[in-house]
Design an enzyme around this catalytic site. Structure first.
Site, short mmCIF file in Angstrom:
data_model
loop_
_atom_site.label_atom_id
_atom_site.label_comp_id
_atom_site.label_asym_id
_atom_site.label_seq_id
_atom_site.Cartn_x
_atom_site.Cartn_y
_atom_site.Cartn_z
N ARG A 1 0.81 -1.22 0.00
CA ARG A 1 0.00 0.00 0.00
C ARG A 1 0.85 1.28 0.00
O ARG A 1 0.57 2.17 -0.80
CB ARG A 1 -0.98 -0.03 1.18
CG ARG A 1 -2.14 -1.00 0.97
CD ARG A 1 -2.96 -1.16 2.23
NE ARG A 1 -2.10 -1.56 3.35
CZ ARG A 1 -2.38 -1.31 4.62
NH1 ARG A 1 -3.47 -0.67 4.94
NH2 ARG A 1 -1.56 -1.72 5.55
N ASN B 1 -6.62 -2.39 2.08
CA ASN B 1 -6.64 -3.86 2.17
C ASN B 1 -8.05 -4.34 2.34
O ASN B 1 -8.78 -3.85 3.19
CB ASN B 1 -5.83 -4.30 3.39
CG ASN B 1 -4.35 -4.31 3.12
OD1 ASN B 1 -3.93 -4.37 1.97
ND2 ASN B 1 -3.56 -4.24 4.18
#
Ligand SMILES: [Fe+3]
Ligand SMILES: [Mg+2]
Ligand SMILES: [Zn+2]
Ligand SMILES: [Zn+2]
EC number: 6.2.-.-
Lengths: 330, 796
Positions: free
Chosen positions: B19, B37
């Site tokens: 990320r 996520n």
């Protein structure tokens, strides 16, 4: 003599049976009257109970159905603090029963009644088809002192739990008999009159008493914890079981905590009276092996439960008896 | 109106710094959107900019296996969907941590192992977090274990007790910083502090007093103590571990006392795969698992060259550790403290910090009590509260003929609470209670099933409380309101009674599912099957006929099943005790074989275990109990057949821990199989017959043959192998008979017995040769830890 349907007809055979066996053994004025019902004195709060006994075999090491049916009913009365007074009994006899056996059983009933301090005041006999079995229903009446409140709802956190003696003897005896195994184990069937009357005499503040019969200690305590909404903590190494019963159970995978007894009770008292209560019980007949086995606790979660602290430090939760002998471990 | 592009990225994309990488990329490209996520995948949202999207996608596609851009990551697939949205685009591109909600489903992040960047900072003298044992970033650190409430913001986690210092806050607010928006950010100045607690005798007055240290002092004292053979508690992410030197036999013995664990193997932590390879074989897949985010305990085949354990490692790992098992439970450090510890040791016993049969300890106070009682020697801990306890996960790789599969034995830290997606939309929110041992529950909404960690045996007071607590908090975190309740049928299960109460409180009735039906359904759920035949080999499950099942041949269609057959019933005595005192169970089985005239009673005298029963009161009692069915039950359990076989071969006479006898049987057989290296035809003819339309395997005959071969002097390892081999062969006949009845070639294998890698391999090889399509558990345990998934799949 073999008992036949004729003995239940109400005619001469029936009278013979009653005279020769029952009246002879239950030797008291009330029963001799042979009236439709017994008229007996009484004036206090009355305790009443009834129970049916269908044990197989009917005679076993340490006792028989006669002794059992008196103890069962007397103990139920005692557990509410009543003084057991009168018993009635109804016999259901299967055709083919041996009158000698019946005689022994009735004699045993009379002896046990004497020991327990109760009078058998009325009775009834029926004969039915079958294989010579004998079943007995008893009802009992007792008197309760004013102001005495012994009930399953009275458990209070801090109370201690006293068990009057070893667990598992009756159950192990019956199983042993059914299997034709000879060993030293004997039924514990006994009236708890002495224990209870001594406790009352000594003015012990009894919160709860229960006889530990079918379903065993685990079932009885679980029911109590739910009625009073408290937890009960037991200590594994304090639970008294004789070596003979322990060996027997070990091999068969039986748990003495779930086995039936016929002469054992638990007595729950405030902590400060526990020492004295224990002494009184131990000095009473059938209370020699009494021990303090646990403690009443505040309910920790939203469900009341009974748990046992194991020797390796775990806490195993007990429950009411389920289907006997079913494994859970996968 | 805006165009909203959603990218679903699958592969190794969580816990690898994915990320922050996407965030950096997105900001470089001036994109407006977010990355988050979601249930094991990554969801990227981009507003309007199609060109930017294409460039981003191209960059992500380059993250293939062994890429150097983002080591450890691997993008398998990117699925793009487009929609028009009246949502306002954000001003920039950011990591969306707190809003992991998708279609009404909440995704709570799993705990992440320390990432490479944090690890190098941890070991970098010039970094402000040098040797800070609680370093973490946006890509790593604890998550579910410290979350109390959603959204996932610091004040909703147990990090709320540690307000950020200025330095941390600056990093928290800086784009392109790996701690930008990292809720667990902390440093020496503001975060949890490493502490050591022990008892010490005052040398002057002789009194025992508290002994406390902090930070580096705490650490070096703990290292010193472990080196001196002490047993310490060390606080991990999801609970405490008990730790001692794996090379110190005395320390290991002490550990066995602490845990009241006689023989069962302990897990061992190593600093890296290279070190593990000195002791055990590590395949590529196994290395991948060891280094995967969950950092599970991986059960690896030990090296046993030249019949000895000695090798380049320079010493033997003692039998004290693993009861001479064939596999060793190895794991790598997953948090900064463990990384620091493994700088000092090349192997440490790292076992769950619990007392026998109890759940893992999470509260500092409970550990202090153990230190005070002298049960353990000290505690290395910090004051960050563990809210959702999770044990280490346990996995192993089983090599089949043409592929390797990962078997999850305990699905916990690193996997929980990632949901499992099923191909079925549930009509409302579900709670499934699982089984009573290795208890795992499930909560589900729509097509997502979230499984809990393991709670052990629910007859244990603490286990029951831990499960109740977890059920409440998971329900809250997932924002579910269960309307449907499912439990196992076993009337003696606590979970059965408890679920009925819960259902009642919700104004409904609990659905009861047969144990082995649920086992098979767990495979069906994993592979989206609506119909299959199955072989479920297991220890104990309550059967629809009131007997105890455990060797079942089932045909399942939708939510129904038909029992096509089973292992012939044996009668056993003594409830759970029959699974512990297996010598007795074997004797009881032999009595039945003798009564059926399959075995000559005279032969018992030649058997090392059974001969003690000859003319004994015990034998009379067992015979009488069988005759009168005292405390007995009928069972088709194959788990029990493994127990009995192990006694017959005199391999093991008591199960001092669950599965001891079956594992020892498997170990012997596997060593033999590895030597012969080819699959011989089975030599024990196990009879598969059909009676009244039921397929039955003749268990009594099987055990009798095994007994006779043993008495005739067969080699035990060969016989152990033949037990597996013949069992597998018989099961193939069973499968063929099932296919004949149903026309179905899809076969599911489940139940705890399939943790046995050898049996699985022998059976799958043969089934595939017969053109069966074989389905196995790979996402949940084949044992009772997977039951809850199956239960949910059978909800209607
Ligand atoms: Fe199972
Ligand atoms: Mg009664
Ligand atoms: Zn990191
Ligand atoms: Zn800071």
């Amino acid at each position: 003599m073999i008992i036949t349907m004729a003995h239940g007809s109400g005619g001469a055979f029936t009278s013979e049976l009653i005279d020769k066996i029952f009246v002879k053994e239950f030797d008291n004025e009330t029963v001799k009257e042979l009236e439709d019902c017994a008229v007996i004195p009484g004036s206090k709060k009355i305790a009443m109970t009834t129970d049916s006994f269908v044990v197989k075999p009917i005679e076993y090491p340490g006792g028989d159905i006669g002794r059992l049916c008196i103890c069962g009913t007397v103990n139920d009365l005692l557990m509410r603090g009543a003084k057991a007074k009168y018993i009635t009994c109804g016999f259901i006899i299967e055709e083919g029963a041996n009158s000698e056996t019946l005689k022994r059983i009735v004699h045993s009933m009379a002896e046990t009644a004497k020991e327990a301090g109760v009078i058998i005041v009325a009775g009834d006999t029926k004969v039915i088809d079958g294989n010579g079995g004998i079943m007995i229903n008893t009802a009992g009446v007792g008197f309760v002192e004013e102001g005495l409140d012994i009930s399953s709802r009275n458990l209070t956190p801090g109370d201690l739990v006293i068990l009057s003696g070893n667990l598992g003897d009756h159950h192990a005896t019956i199983l042993g008999s059914r299997m034709n195994i000879t060993n030293s184990i004997k039924s514990d069937n006994a009236p708890l009159t002495d224990i209870v009357s001594n406790l009352l005499k000594e003015k012990i503040n009894i919160h709860t008493m229960r006889d530990v019969t079918r379903g065993g200690l685990a079932t009885v305590l679980t029911e109590l914890s739910r009625s009073s909404r408290v937890d009960i903590k037991l200590e594994e190494d304090k639970i008294p079981v004789s070596n003979a019963v322990r060996d027997f159970c070990g091999l068969l995978g039986l748990d003495p905590l779930y086995m039936g007894n016929e002469g054992k009770c638990i007595i729950v008292v405030p902590k400060n009276e526990a020492g004295k209560a224990l002494e009184v019980i131990r000095n009473s007949k059938y209370g020699e092996n009494a021990v303090i086995i646990g403690e009443v606790k505040e309910m920790a979660e939203d469900k009341a439960c009974v748990y046992i602290e194991t020797e390796i430090g775990g806490k195993r939760i007990l429950d009411v008896l389920q289907d006997e002998g079913l494994p859970r471990i996968c | 109106m805006h165009t909203l592009y959603s990218l679903n990225v699958t592969g190794l994309v969580q816990g690898v710094g994915f990320r922050p990488y996407v965030e950096e990329l997105g900001n470089k490209l001036n994109l407006k959107g977010s990355v988050s996520n979601i249930g094991g995948q990554v969801l990227i949202k981009i507003f309007d900019d199609k060109k930017g999207l294409d460039i981003l996608k191209e960059n992500l596609s380059k993250l293939c296996k062994n890429n150097t851009v983002l080591p450890g990551s691997r993008v398998d697939n990117i699925l793009i969907s487009t929609e028009t949205s009246n949502e306002n685009p954000p001003r920039n591109f950011f990591i969306n941590n707190s809003l992991n909600i998708h279609d009404n489903i909440r995704f709570i992040p799993v705990d992440y192992a320390t990432c490479d960047k944090c690890k190098s900072e941890l070991l970098d003298k010039n970094n402000i977090r040098y040797r800070y044992p609680f370093i973490s970033c946006v890509a790593c650190g604890p998550r579910i274990t410290i979350i109390n409430e959603l959204p996932y913001d610091r004040e909703n986690t147990s990090m709320k007790d540690f307000p950020m210092c200025e330095t941390c806050e600056t990093e928290y607010k800086t784009f392109e910083n790996i701690r930008h928006y990292a809720q667990t950010i902390a440093c020496h100045d503001c975060g949890p502090i490493l502490k050591f607690y022990a008892k010490k005798r005052n040398e002057i007055n002789g009194l025992v007093e508290d002994y406390k240290l902090e930070r580096e002092d705490a650490f070096s004292k703990a290292v010193k103590e472990i080196k001196a053979g002490k047993v310490l508690a060390v606080k991990d992410i999801g609970g405490y571990h008990f730790v001692c030197d794996a090379k110190n036999v005395k320390a290991i013995r002490k550990m066995r006392q602490v845990k009241a664990r006689e023989k069962k193997a302990f897990a061992v932590m190593f600093p890296d795969v290279k070190t593990i390879k000195k002791l055990a074989y590590v395949s590529e897949k196994e290395a991948e698992l060891l280094e995967s985010n969950a950092r599970p305990i991986v059960l690896l085949r030990k090296r046993e060259e030249d019949g000895s354990d000695t090798d380049s490692f320079g010493y033997n790992l003692s039998e004290e550790i693993d009861d001479n098992a064939i596999r060793i439970g190895a794991m790598l450090p997953s948090n900064p403290l463990q990384i620091l510890l493994m700088q000092e040791f090349d192997c440490l016993i790292m076992t769950s910090g619990n007392l026998a049969g109890e759940p893992i300890i999470t509260r500092d106070k409970d550990i202090f009590d153990l230190v005070k009682n002298g049960q353990i020697d000290g505690s290395l801990y910090n004051e960050r509260e563990i809210i959702n306890p999770l044990d280490d996960s346990i996995v192993k790789v089983t090599k089949l003929d043409n592929r390797e599969i990962t078997q999850i034995i305990r699905r916990a830290r690193g996997y929980v609470p990632d949901p499992i997606k099923i191909n079925k939309f549930l009509k409302n929110d579900y709670y499934a209670a699982g089984a009573d041992l290795k208890s795992v529950f499930a909560l589900a909404r729509k097509n997502y099933v979230t499984l809990s960690g393991h709670f052990g045996d629910l007859n244990d007071y603490e286990a029951r409380r831990a499960k109740d607590r977890a059920r409440k908090i998971f329900t809250k975190l997932l924002d579910l309101k269960p309307k449907s309740f499912i439990a196992d049928r076993h009337p003696g299960y606590y979970s059965n009674k408890d679920t009925k109460i819960l259902a009642n409180e919700a104004g409904t009735k609990a659905l009861e599912i047969q144990h082995h039906h649920a086992h098979q359904a767990s495979v069906m759920a994993e592979h989206s099957l609506s119909e299959c035949i199955g072989i479920v080999l297991d220890g104990t499950g309550y059967g629809n006929d009131g007997n105890i099942w455990g060797g079942e041949f089932l045909y399942c269609k939708d939510t129904d099943f038909r029992r096509l057959g089973h292992f012939d019933y044996l009668e056993l005595i003594g409830a759970d005790n029959a699974t512990v005192d297996i010598d007795k169970s074997a004797m009881v089985a032999m009595i039945q074989a003798i009564n059926a005239k399959l075995v000559d009673e005279e032969l018992l005298i030649n058997h090392p275990c059974f001969k003690k029963y000859i003319n004994s009161a015990s034998l009379d009692l067992l015979k009488a109990a069988l005759k009168e069915h005292i405390n007995s039950y009928k069972t088709s359990s194959v788990g029990r057949l493994f127990d009995i076989a192990a006694v017959i071969m005199n391999i093991c006479q008591k199960n001092s821990y669950e599965g001891e006898a079956p594992m020892k049987l498997e170990a012997l057989a596997t060593r033999y199989f590895e030597r012969i290296e080819n699959l011989n035809p089975a030599i024990i003819p196990v009879i598969v017959k059909e009676i009244n339309g039921e397929i039955l395997v003749d268990s009594k005959g099987f055990m009798s043959d095994l007994f006779k071969l043993y008495i005739a002097g067969a080699r035990v390892d060969e016989l152990a192998f033949e037990f597996h081999n013949s069992l597998a062969k018989a099961l193939v006949s069973v499968a063929i008979a099932m296919r004949d009845k149903t026309n179905c070639s899809d076969i599911a294998l489940s139940g705890g017995c399939f943790n046995n890698s050898l049996l699985l391999k022998l059976l799958v090889t043969r089934l595939e040769k017969e053109d069966f399509k074989v389905y196995l558990n790979e996402k949940v345990p084949c044992g009772d830890g997977g039951i809850a998934l199956g239960q949910i799949y059978l909800g209607n």
